[in-house]
Write a protein that holds these residues in place. Structure first.
Motif, short mmCIF file in Angstrom:
data_model
loop_
_atom_site.label_atom_id
_atom_site.label_comp_id
_atom_site.label_asym_id
_atom_site.label_seq_id
_atom_site.Cartn_x
_atom_site.Cartn_y
_atom_site.Cartn_z
N ALA A 40 0.83 -1.21 0.00
CA ALA A 40 0.00 0.00 0.00
C ALA A 40 0.86 1.26 0.00
O ALA A 40 0.57 2.23 -0.71
N TYR A 41 1.93 1.26 0.81
CA TYR A 41 2.82 2.41 0.86
C TYR A 41 3.56 2.54 -0.48
O TYR A 41 3.72 3.65 -1.01
N ALA A 42 4.00 1.41 -1.04
CA ALA A 42 4.69 1.43 -2.33
C ALA A 42 3.80 2.02 -3.41
O ALA A 42 4.25 2.81 -4.26
N ARG A 43 2.51 1.67 -3.38
CA ARG A 43 1.59 2.19 -4.38
C ARG A 43 1.49 3.72 -4.30
O ARG A 43 1.47 4.41 -5.33
N LEU A 44 1.46 4.27 -3.10
CA LEU A 44 1.43 5.72 -2.94
C LEU A 44 2.68 6.37 -3.54
O LEU A 44 2.60 7.42 -4.18
N ARG A 45 3.82 5.74 -3.32
CA ARG A 45 5.07 6.29 -3.85
C ARG A 45 5.09 6.23 -5.38
O ARG A 45 5.55 7.15 -6.05
N VAL A 46 4.61 5.12 -5.94
CA VAL A 46 4.59 4.98 -7.40
C VAL A 46 3.63 5.98 -8.02
O VAL A 46 3.94 6.62 -9.03
N VAL A 47 2.47 6.13 -7.42
CA VAL A 47 1.49 7.09 -7.93
C VAL A 47 2.07 8.51 -7.89
O VAL A 47 1.90 9.31 -8.83
N ALA A 48 2.77 8.84 -6.81
CA ALA A 48 3.40 10.16 -6.72
C ALA A 48 4.45 10.34 -7.81
O ALA A 48 4.54 11.40 -8.45
N GLY A 49 5.25 9.30 -8.04
CA GLY A 49 6.27 9.38 -9.08
C GLY A 49 5.69 9.52 -10.47
O GLY A 49 6.32 10.07 -11.38
N ARG A 50 4.47 9.03 -10.65
CA ARG A 50 3.82 9.10 -11.96
C ARG A 50 3.51 10.53 -12.37
O ARG A 50 3.31 10.82 -13.55
N LEU A 51 3.49 11.45 -11.41
CA LEU A 51 3.30 12.86 -11.74
C LEU A 51 4.42 13.37 -12.64
O LEU A 51 4.23 14.26 -13.46
N LEU A 52 5.62 12.79 -12.46
CA LEU A 52 6.77 13.18 -13.27
C LEU A 52 6.93 12.31 -14.50
O LEU A 52 7.52 12.73 -15.50
N ASP A 53 6.41 11.08 -14.44
CA ASP A 53 6.52 10.16 -15.58
C ASP A 53 5.18 9.45 -15.78
O ASP A 53 4.94 8.38 -15.22
N PRO A 54 4.31 10.03 -16.59
CA PRO A 54 2.96 9.46 -16.79
C PRO A 54 2.96 8.09 -17.46
O PRO A 54 1.92 7.44 -17.50
N THR A 55 4.11 7.66 -18.00
CA THR A 55 4.16 6.36 -18.68
C THR A 55 4.26 5.19 -17.70
O THR A 55 4.14 4.03 -18.12
N VAL A 56 4.50 5.47 -16.43
CA VAL A 56 4.67 4.40 -15.45
C VAL A 56 3.39 3.58 -15.31
O VAL A 56 2.30 4.14 -15.15
N ASP A 57 3.53 2.26 -15.37
CA ASP A 57 2.42 1.34 -15.10
C ASP A 57 2.40 1.11 -13.59
O ASP A 57 3.26 0.40 -13.05
N VAL A 58 1.44 1.70 -12.90
CA VAL A 58 1.44 1.70 -11.44
C VAL A 58 1.43 0.28 -10.89
O VAL A 58 2.26 -0.08 -10.04
N GLU A 59 0.49 -0.55 -11.33
CA GLU A 59 0.36 -1.88 -10.75
C GLU A 59 1.58 -2.75 -11.06
O GLU A 59 2.04 -3.51 -10.20
N ALA A 60 2.12 -2.64 -12.27
CA ALA A 60 3.32 -3.41 -12.61
C ALA A 60 4.50 -2.97 -11.76
O ALA A 60 5.29 -3.80 -11.29
N ASP A 61 4.62 -1.66 -11.54
CA ASP A 61 5.74 -1.16 -10.75
C ASP A 61 5.61 -1.59 -9.29
O ASP A 61 6.61 -1.94 -8.64
N VAL A 62 4.39 -1.60 -8.77
CA VAL A 62 4.18 -2.05 -7.39
C VAL A 62 4.53 -3.52 -7.26
O VAL A 62 5.20 -3.94 -6.31
N ARG A 63 4.08 -4.34 -8.22
CA ARG A 63 4.42 -5.77 -8.18
C ARG A 63 5.93 -5.97 -8.20
O ARG A 63 6.47 -6.84 -7.49
N ALA A 64 6.61 -5.17 -9.01
CA ALA A 64 8.07 -5.27 -9.09
C ALA A 64 8.72 -4.90 -7.77
O ALA A 64 9.65 -5.57 -7.31
#
Length: 285
Positions: A129-153
């Motif tokens: 859950a915490y990782a998902r928040l961090r990934v979503v925040a990072g997506r503000l700078l890189d909209p190409t990020v796949d949130v769920e894939a990045d969290v799984r990784a």
């Protein structure tokens, strides 16, 4: 899956060895590529810089050009195989972006890891859950990020601390890294409880740097960093500096020793592991 070596470090070591062999023979990049019929020098340059996964056949051809004798040749072949490994663990990391893969490779083969984080909980200690928040925040700078894939990784990387032969892991966290900030209350408290659970593992040490307590000379790192050492002492110890868009990898002994000293000063200023657990427990309740 545990590795006895780190592929990214083996690539760096192989590249340095091959570069030294080429220079010993007084050959330029162009001359070597001409002998091998390679279209351009970029292929050899990337191998020497440790920037590509080497093909074993290419390495064997280079060893022939440099007339490398046994047992030196055999040792370099082992390193090349480690550098080009495609074992099952790599397939499991297929969803990772390039930056995460570098960290995953370092972690997979490390004997010890030390991390400093001034603002957030380090990746290896994050809950999903915490990782998902961090990934979503990072997506503000890189909209190409796949949130769920990045969290799984990120979650798959955390397994390194749960394997049968884990690295020794130490995290030095500022109090700000463990503040709730804008995190939802339940996510933050779950994260604090998770830190307490991990701190109970024999190979994991977590220590807080309280506000108002500075390292020697009031020195304070400006960026997060991670230090890695490996089972083979010939593999270079490595420091990774985490930037906003890219990371810097340091491997010279002088650079690594500076971060060793810095880590020592931060450790001297930090709460003990026991007091840290007590503080994290309080925050998680």
């Amino acid at each position: 899956m545990a590795l006895s070596t780190s592929p990214v470090i083996r690539r760096a070591r192989l590249g340095a060895e091959l570069r030294q062999l080429r220079r010993r023979e007084s050959l330029t990049l162009e001359q070597v590529c001409d002998r091998l019929g390679w279209a351009s020098t970029s292929k050899l340059s990337r191998i020497e810089l440790g920037q590509s996964r080497p093909d074993l056949a290419d390495v064997l051809d280079l060893l022939d050009v440099y007339q490398v004798p046994t047992p030196k040749r055999d040792a370099l072949i082992v390193i090349a195989r480690d550098a080009a490994t495609s074992r099952g663990w790599w397939k499991a990391l297929g969803e990772m972006g390039e930056r995460q893969r570098t960290y995953a490779e370092l972690e997979a083969g490390a004997a010890s890891i030390v991390e400093f984080q001034p603002a957030i909980v380090p990746g290896l200690l994050q809950t999903p859950a915490y990782a998902r928040l961090r990934v979503v925040a990072g997506r503000l700078l890189d909209p190409t990020v796949d949130v769920e894939a990045d969290v799984r990784a990120r979650v798959s990387r955390c397994e390194v601390l749960r394997r049968a032969d884990p690295p020794r892991y130490t995290a030095l966290l500022t109090e700000a890294a463990c503040d709730p900030g804008d995190n939802p209350d339940e996510v933050w408290r779950e994260q604090m409880r998770h830190l307490v659970e991990l701190a109970g593992l024999a190979h994991v040490t977590i220590r807080l740097l309280p506000r108002g307590r500075a390292a020697k000379g009031a020195l304070h790192p400006l960026t997060p960093y991670s230090c890695y050492s490996f089972p083979d002492p010939a593999d270079p110890r490595t420091v990774m500096l985490e930037g906003l868009t890219t990371d810097v990898r340091l491997t010279t002994e002088a650079d690594v020793e500076r971060y060793d000293r810095l880590t020592g000063w931060l450790s001297a200023a930090a709460l003990s592991a026991e007091r840290t657990v007590a503080e994290l427990t309080r925050r998680g309740n």
